[in-house]
Design an enzyme around this catalytic site. Structure first.
Site, PDB file in Angstrom:
ATOM      1  CG  ASN A   7      -9.280   3.611  14.173  1.00  0.00           C
ATOM      2  OD1 ASN A   7      -8.347   3.570  14.967  1.00  0.00           O
ATOM      3  ND2 ASN A   7      -9.174   3.210  12.922  1.00  0.00           N
ATOM      4  NE  ARG A  70      -7.922  -0.832  13.344  1.00  0.00           N
ATOM      5  CZ  ARG A  70      -6.848  -0.322  12.759  1.00  0.00           C
ATOM      6  NH1 ARG A  70      -6.650   0.973  12.742  1.00  0.00           N
ATOM      7  NH2 ARG A  70      -5.984  -1.129  12.170  1.00  0.00           N
ATOM      8  CG  HIS A 159      -4.452  -5.001   7.793  1.00  0.00           C
ATOM      9  ND1 HIS A 159      -3.448  -5.082   6.837  1.00  0.00           N
ATOM     10  CD2 HIS A 159      -4.571  -3.698   8.110  1.00  0.00           C
ATOM     11  CE1 HIS A 159      -2.986  -3.860   6.595  1.00  0.00           C
ATOM     12  NE2 HIS A 159      -3.650  -3.003   7.364  1.00  0.00           N
ATOM     13  CG  HIS A 187      -6.055  -4.961   4.023  1.00  0.00           C
ATOM     14  ND1 HIS A 187      -7.281  -4.716   4.591  1.00  0.00           N
ATOM     15  CD2 HIS A 187      -5.391  -3.780   4.087  1.00  0.00           C
ATOM     16  CE1 HIS A 187      -7.363  -3.456   4.977  1.00  0.00           C
ATOM     17  NE2 HIS A 187      -6.220  -2.861   4.695  1.00  0.00           N
ATOM     18  CG  LEU A 188      -3.429  -5.389  -2.086  1.00  0.00           C
ATOM     19  CD1 LEU A 188      -3.329  -5.484  -3.608  1.00  0.00           C
ATOM     20  CD2 LEU A 188      -2.199  -6.008  -1.442  1.00  0.00           C
ATOM     21  CG  ASN A 190      -0.666   4.383   3.425  1.00  0.00           C
ATOM     22  OD1 ASN A 190       0.057   4.363   2.421  1.00  0.00           O
ATOM     23  ND2 ASN A 190      -0.422   5.170   4.449  1.00  0.00           N
ATOM     24  N   GLY A 191      -1.387   0.402   4.467  1.00  0.00           N
ATOM     25  CA  GLY A 191      -0.762  -0.801   5.021  1.00  0.00           C
ATOM     26  C   GLY A 191      -1.154  -1.977   4.139  1.00  0.00           C
ATOM     27  NE  ARG A 220       3.570   0.406   8.829  1.00  0.00           N
ATOM     28  CZ  ARG A 220       2.273   0.091   8.884  1.00  0.00           C
ATOM     29  NH1 ARG A 220       1.795  -0.953   8.239  1.00  0.00           N
ATOM     30  NH2 ARG A 220       1.452   0.819   9.609  1.00  0.00           N
ATOM     31  CB  ILE A 309      -3.942  -0.550  -3.616  1.00  0.00           C
ATOM     32  CG1 ILE A 309      -3.238   0.743  -3.178  1.00  0.00           C
ATOM     33  CG2 ILE A 309      -3.297  -1.135  -4.862  1.00  0.00           C
ATOM     34  CD1 ILE A 309      -1.815   0.539  -2.662  1.00  0.00           C
ATOM     35  CD  GLU A 362     -10.042  -2.171   8.843  1.00  0.00           C
ATOM     36  OE1 GLU A 362      -9.653  -1.293   8.043  1.00  0.00           O
ATOM     37  OE2 GLU A 362      -9.342  -2.624   9.744  1.00  0.00           O
TER      38      GLU A 362
HETATM   39  P1  AMP Z   1      -6.526   2.552   2.370  1.00  0.00           P
HETATM   40  O1  AMP Z   1      -5.394   2.488   3.361  1.00  0.00           O
HETATM   41  O2  AMP Z   1      -7.318   1.297   2.296  1.00  0.00           O
HETATM   42  O3  AMP Z   1      -7.381   3.781   2.506  1.00  0.00           O
HETATM   43  O4  AMP Z   1      -5.823   2.678   0.932  1.00  0.00           O
HETATM   44  C1  AMP Z   1      -4.993   3.759   0.579  1.00  0.00           C
HETATM   45  C2  AMP Z   1      -4.324   3.465  -0.747  1.00  0.00           C
HETATM   46  O5  AMP Z   1      -5.331   3.239  -1.749  1.00  0.00           O
HETATM   47  C3  AMP Z   1      -3.448   4.601  -1.293  1.00  0.00           C
HETATM   48  O6  AMP Z   1      -2.234   4.070  -1.779  1.00  0.00           O
HETATM   49  C4  AMP Z   1      -4.264   5.155  -2.460  1.00  0.00           C
HETATM   50  O7  AMP Z   1      -3.425   5.660  -3.439  1.00  0.00           O
HETATM   51  C5  AMP Z   1      -4.963   3.897  -2.936  1.00  0.00           C
HETATM   52  N1  AMP Z   1      -6.140   4.227  -3.759  1.00  0.00           N
HETATM   53  C6  AMP Z   1      -7.298   4.804  -3.360  1.00  0.00           C
HETATM   54  N2  AMP Z   1      -8.105   5.005  -4.426  1.00  0.00           N
HETATM   55  C7  AMP Z   1      -7.436   4.573  -5.519  1.00  0.00           C
HETATM   56  C8  AMP Z   1      -7.710   4.520  -6.917  1.00  0.00           C
HETATM   57  N3  AMP Z   1      -8.865   4.955  -7.419  1.00  0.00           N
HETATM   58  N4  AMP Z   1      -6.762   3.995  -7.721  1.00  0.00           N
HETATM   59  C9  AMP Z   1      -5.603   3.551  -7.217  1.00  0.00           C
HETATM   60  N5  AMP Z   1      -5.284   3.571  -5.935  1.00  0.00           N
HETATM   61  C10 AMP Z   1      -6.181   4.070  -5.081  1.00  0.00           C
END
Ligand code: AMP
Length: 379
Positions: A7, A70, A159, A187-188, A190-191, A220, A309, A362
């Site tokens: 990536n 990717r 995504h 899909h929750l 950072n994006g 965003r 998330i 992924e």
């Molecule tokens: P990602 O982009 O899939 O790595 O997700 C990042 C997001 O996941 C960030 O907003 C983190 O705060 C959230 N996140 C990761 N672990 C937790 C958790 N245990 N509880 C709440 N949010 C989380």
């Protein structure tokens, strides 16, 4: 098959070695500060030398069979993973204007591997590909056709690798054949993006021409009145300033002062007003989209949460599902609270449709897609 998953970003490069038979992760790492001086690698070629050095022990007994990249933007051409050759690399490069931060970096990653291991098959796995099935009424914007013809302005969606993987897992968990599976997948991370799944295929998705459209994300804004951009330009803000503001300084970060969902939930529970508002805005907007996509797919058979998330924040999931009472959705409080790395149902038995948590992976999806392409050529 042993696949190196790459990536490649503009100044960083993430890698993972996956065995597609055992699904073992052989190694993984992150090379940062590419081209930023200060002793970091000068370019992607040097970054790849560093990957090779870090993999020395791992690859000693068993060499790589293929590399899976990717690639963010596949435009209208790529609806499937493809074996890379010079023509494909140039086609990815021609899509640079549509993903100016990502595709150039992906191409640098591909060329660095080609230079290092010219004999190794390389496969491009596109973030947009899964959304190539969007019907025209979902991908077309209501703007003059010249914008589409001249500039390629339409909904592409992103995504896709994650949405496809999670859709397959969810159908499996529920015992529904994929071609008959209708769902809404959230899909929750950072994006953030939501996808409407009908018959196992993507029929709508919340990210659009770029990953900025749709839901509230870490940094965003998601949807807003396009006039705001024109207004800000007339107030003297430059295109770059607006770009930075909407992509890097908005979303949860703007609403709560922070884009870490854990910290926001903690602050909200401690009574912080801004954090509570951030959760309300974010969950409200998501619930409205879920309702819309339930209609789009002609009645979803499941709502599926995934990514940082979606997989981990029981509080946020509860806020979203709490707003979906009109659809008859209801969580099982205990099942929602339970932490697990496995796909699972978190709804109450009397929920109108099941609510699922399905961890995304992924790298695994890219490794498997790469192996499938390589096997289809050798096989
Ligand atoms: P990602 O982009 O899939 O790595 O997700 C990042 C997001 O996941 C960030 O907003 C983190 O705060 C959230 N996140 C990761 N672990 C937790 C958790 N245990 N509880 C709440 N949010 C989380």
């Amino acid at each position: 098959m042993r696949v190196l998953v790459i990536n490649s970003g503009s100044s960083s490069l993430k890698y993972q070695v996956r065995d597609t038979t055992s699904n073992q992760v052989g190694a993984n790492g992150l090379i940062e500060r590419i081209g930023e001086g200060a002793g970091g690698p000068a370019d992607h070629g040097e970054a790849m030398d560093q990957v090779e050095a870090e993999l020395e022990g791992v690859l000693a007994g068993k060499p790589l069979d293929a590399v899976g990249h990717r690639v963010v933007h596949g435009g209208e051409r790529f609806g499937e993973p493809v074996l890379i050759n010079n023509e494909i690399t140039r086609a990815i490069e021609r899509l640079n204007p549509l993903a100016p931060l990502h595709n150039p970096a992906n191409v640098l990653g591909i060329r660095a591997i080609t230079a290092k291991w010219p004999e190794l098959p390389q496969v491009a796995v596109f973030d947009t590909a899964f959304h190539r099935t969007l019907p025209e009424h979902a991908w077309r914007y209501a703007v003059p056709d010249s914008l589409y013809r001249q500039y390629g302005i339409r909904r592409y969606g992103f995504h896709g690798t994650s949405h496809e993987f999670v859709t397959g897992r969810a159908a499996e968990l529920l015992g529904i054949p994929l071609e008959q599976f209708n769902a809404v997948v959230a899909h929750l991370g950072n994006g953030v993006s939501l996808t409407a799944i009908q018959g196992g295929a993507s029929v709508d998705t919340s990210m659009g021409f770029t990953p900025l459209e749709g839901l509230v994300m870490g940094t965003r804004s998601g949807d807003l009145d396009p006039s705001i951009l024109i207004y800000l330009q007339r107030q003297g803000l430059s295109a770059d300033e607006i770009d930075t503001m909407l992509n890097r300084e908005s979303g949860l970060k703007a609403l709560a002062g922070n884009n870490d969902m854990r910290a926001i939930v903690d602050a909200a529970e401690a009574g912080d007003q801004r954090a509570q508002t951030a959760l309300a805005v974010t969950s409200y907007r998501l619930a409205k989209y879920i309702g819309g996509y339930h209609v789009a797919v002609g009645g979803a058979q499941a709502l599926v949460f995934t990514a940082g998330i979606g997989e981990n924040s029981s509080v946020f999931r509860a806020q979203v599902v709490g707003r979906l009472g009109a659809l008859g959705l209801k969580l099982d409080v205990e099942a929602n609270r339970l932490r697990s790395g496995s796909p699972r149902v978190i709804s109450a038995p009397d929920s109108a449709i099941p609510v699922l948590v399905v961890p995304t992976d992924e790298e695994r999806a890219i490794a498997e897609a790469t192996a499938a392409v390589v096997n289809s050529i050798h096989g």
